[in-house]
Scaffold this motif. Structure first.
Motif, PDB file in Angstrom:
ATOM      1  N   ALA A   1       0.834  -1.199   0.000  1.00  0.00           N
ATOM      2  CA  ALA A   1       0.000   0.000   0.000  1.00  0.00           C
ATOM      3  C   ALA A   1       0.873   1.255   0.000  1.00  0.00           C
ATOM      4  CB  ALA A   1      -0.922  -0.004   1.215  1.00  0.00           C
ATOM      5  N   ARG A   2       1.942   1.207   0.782  1.00  0.00           N
ATOM      6  CA  ARG A   2       2.847   2.363   0.835  1.00  0.00           C
ATOM      7  C   ARG A   2       3.548   2.552  -0.512  1.00  0.00           C
ATOM      8  NH1 ARG A   2       2.892   7.091   3.414  1.00  0.00           N
ATOM      9  NH2 ARG A   2       4.867   7.592   4.474  1.00  0.00           N
TER      10      ARG A   2
ATOM     11  N   LYS B   1       2.350   1.723  -3.452  1.00  0.00           N
ATOM     12  CA  LYS B   1       1.377   2.265  -4.407  1.00  0.00           C
ATOM     13  C   LYS B   1       1.195   3.762  -4.195  1.00  0.00           C
ATOM     14  CE  LYS B   1      -1.291  -1.926  -5.369  1.00  0.00           C
ATOM     15  NZ  LYS B   1      -2.624  -2.595  -5.277  1.00  0.00           N
ATOM     16  N   GLN B   2       1.207   4.177  -2.930  1.00  0.00           N
ATOM     17  CA  GLN B   2       1.098   5.603  -2.635  1.00  0.00           C
ATOM     18  C   GLN B   2       2.308   6.356  -3.200  1.00  0.00           C
ATOM     19  OE1 GLN B   2       1.020   6.620   1.576  1.00  0.00           O
ATOM     20  NE2 GLN B   2      -0.522   8.213   1.191  1.00  0.00           N
TER      21      GLN B   2
END
Length: 631
Positions: free
Chosen positions: A408-409, A411-412
């Motif tokens: 998730a990090r 992708k951010q």
């Protein structure tokens, strides 16, 4: 000459000698006195040799007595000219006078001596008598005599020559000193009188150097006029444009690696220097080795290299490759042309450095090859930095985002990176399409430990305090990445948060593209200025002008604010950000873009500021400082 006359003269000389024995120095022992008596008894034989016209035997007999006198004097620790030997020396002098007279030798008439050549006369003598102790392998008294350049340096005792005055020249003093222990050559016979006269006359005539080069060893020294005449015959064939083999690209590199080691310096093997194309065409001791216009098998270089003549070259090491030999063969067949600018250029300069070979390698890479290269190198870097951590990879047109942070990090981070590419295209005019060959790797390390490990294992350094990210873009695009410590999203005076760091480093990676050499203050300042446009209120960014106010006034010269070495890595961000903001405020984005273009084109800071902002770097720097401090 009547033999009775000889007999009477030697009886008289014998009486004179025995009468003087009582005056011998106290340093001469009784045993040595007996030796002198025995020596004197051998001298009448010289007269017999002269009467029989056995001049060589007479000379040898005299020389044997003289050598023995030197030996006795050395043992007695006196000079051979000491008064203890005066009687026998007078006897010897009389014999020599009679010997010269019998051979018809007369003293030379006074007059101007014949001109002496250093290269032809002096160099061979000194090379034979002196270089073994004063050459490259041994330098007694810190003196080398193997080249004229070394003559001029002198040694421990000082300079050797006083041109025009042999009596004041150290070399003559060393060659003629009476004490055999101090005389040169050491432990050897003294130079003959005509040899000493040769050196003395050369010095009297000005000690002129007439060789081809002061750096040439004496054993290979030639008259400058001879070399100049020979060089007129050297043929440098020029290319016609139809050649398939290049000397500078195909021949010179392997010759530099395999041949120059033995065929270079002041004393190359066989007298053949291969340091330059010109030297190769001069040839060596056996003559020319390359004959342009002749069949290749008539050139010794080709014959020796190809094994058509022994010894095969290169000798004592690996042979040239089949490709090297084929290229050499073709080069001979095409006329032995030189396709460089200057035939006196060292062959080693045609050998590409590792960096140049790497550049050539990647210059021919396709986009697909670069993409695979980026994946392979990034995977290797991550394996070295965090070998035990799982690594996630996200791919897009511009980026290869990866790291040991969670997906998730990552992708951010990928989203922020894409937004920054759009900002670069709008704000700095970045072109459409991929900005980096093979894409830019954006590496996010989950903590300080991981980021530190990357710095140590990949970059070979300890990450300085305060460094939370950096970018690397090689000129060849072998590497193109930014690596970031995930410091989270909370902002304080020590950390701007991951997003600001990412924008800062991606911008830096863009400005480093294609070998651009912009100053670090501009790279960091531009990245932070672009981050400020999207960061909103950010305590870290807001603190930078205050930090800059304490740094810039310490500069002695206001123009030094534009120098790349004026600030430490820990302060370059603050100064760079404040200076870029000042330039944007006082000229706008268009002028700032022009300023970047000028610097990328190689312009100096003062020239770029004059052209874009209408003032030199000193004035612009002074105004910037005044804006910070109000002074």
């Amino acid at each position: 000459m009547n033999w009775r006359v000889f007999l009477k003269s030697f009886v008289a000389l014998g009486l004179l000698f025995f009468g003087c024995l009582s005056m011998l120095s106290a340093a001469v022992t009784p045993e040595q006195k007996k030796e002198l008596i025995e020596l004197n008894r051998t001298l009448p034989a010289v007269a017999v040799h002269i009467r029989k016209k056995e001049y060589t035997e007479a000379e040898n007999a005299l020389k044997a007595v003289e050598d023995k006198i030197v030996e006795i004097a050395k043992a007695a620790e006196v000079e051979s000219t000491d008064k203890a030997f005066s009687a026998i020396n007078k006897t010897i002098a009389t014999h020599r006078k009679n010997l010269d007279k019998a051979q018809g030798k007369t003293a030379p008439k006074p007059g101007k001596p014949e001109a002496v050549s250093f290269a032809k006369n002096v160099a061979p003598l000194i090379n034979e008598k002196c270089v073994s102790c004063h050459g490259p392998s041994m330098q007694c008294a810190n003196l080398r005599l193997d080249t004229f350049a070394n003559w001029k340096k002198g040694g421990k005792g000082g300079l050797l020559l006083t041109p025009g005055v042999p009596q004041q020249s150290l070399i003559m003093a060393r060659l003629t000193v009476a004490d055999a222990r101090a005389r040169m050559p050491k432990d050897e016979d003294a130079l003959e009188r005509d040899q000493l006269a040769l050196v003395s006359n050369w010095i009297s005539q000005g000690a002129m150097f007439d060789g081809d080069s002061e750096d040439t060893v004496l054993s290979r020294l030639r008259l400058k006029t001879e070399v100049e005449e020979e060089e007129k015959s050297i043929v440098i064939a020029k290319p016609k444009g139809t050649e398939t083999v290049s000397f500078t690209k195909d021949i010179a590199p392997f010759m530099a690696n395999l041949c120059v080691r033995c065929h270079s310096g002041n004393n190359p093997n066989g007298g053949l220097s291969l340091e330059t194309f010109y030297n190769m065409m001069r040839g060596g001791d056996s003559g020319k080795v390359v004959l342009p216009g002749e069949p290749k098998d008539k050139s010794r270089l080709y014959r020796l290299t190809g094994g058509l003549e022994n010894p095969r070259m290169p000798q004592g090491q690996a042979r040239i490759t089949r490709q090297n030999y084929n290229d050499l063969t073709k080069w001979f067949e095409e006329g032995c042309v030189f396709d460089g600018v200057d035939p006196k250029t060292p062959l080693r300069s045609f050998v590409k450095s590792e960096a140049e070979m790497t550049a050539d390698k990647y210059a021919n890479y396709s986009p697909a090859q670069f993409q695979q290269l980026r994946k392979d190198r990034t995977a290797d870097q991550m394996k070295r930095a965090v070998p035990n951590d799982p690594v996630t990879y996200l791919e897009s047109d511009d980026f290869l985002v990866c790291g040991n942070a969670n997906e998730a990090r990552l992708k951010q981070a990928e989203s922020w990176a894409k937004e920054q590419v759009d900002a670069l295209r709008k704000g700095l005019g970045a072109p459409s399409g991929p900005l980096w060959k093979g894409r830019l790797a954006v590496i996010v390390m989950k903590d300080r430990f991981s980021y530190t490990e990357f710095n140590q294992t990949v970059n070979g350094r300890q990450a300085p305090d305060g460094m939370q990210g950096h970018s690397v873009v090689a000129d060849t695009y072998e590497d193109a990445y930014v690596v970031l410590e995930d410091v989270g999203d909370e902002v304080d005076l020590k950390s701007p948060g991951l997003r600001v760091n990412l924008i800062d480093q991606v911008t830096g990676a863009y400005l480093k593209r294609n070998g651009s050499k912009l100053p670090n203050w501009l790279i960091r300042g531009t990245g932070l200025a672009m981050a400020a446009q999207v960061a909103g209120r950010n305590a870290y960014l807001e603190s930078l002008p205050r930090e800059s106010m304490t740094i810039v006034p310490t500069l002695v010269n206001p123009q030094d604010v534009f120098a790349d070495d004026s600030f430490s890595p820990g302060t370059i961000g603050a100064v760079g950000y404040t200076l870029v903001e000042y330039l944007l405020k006082n000229g706008g984005p268009v002028k700032f873009g022009q300023y970047i273009n000028e610097l990328q084109g190689g312009a100096a800071a003062t020239d770029a500021s004059t052209k874009v902002y209408g003032m030199d770097a000193a004035t612009l720097g002074a105004q910037f400082r005044a804006g910070l401090t109000g002074k």
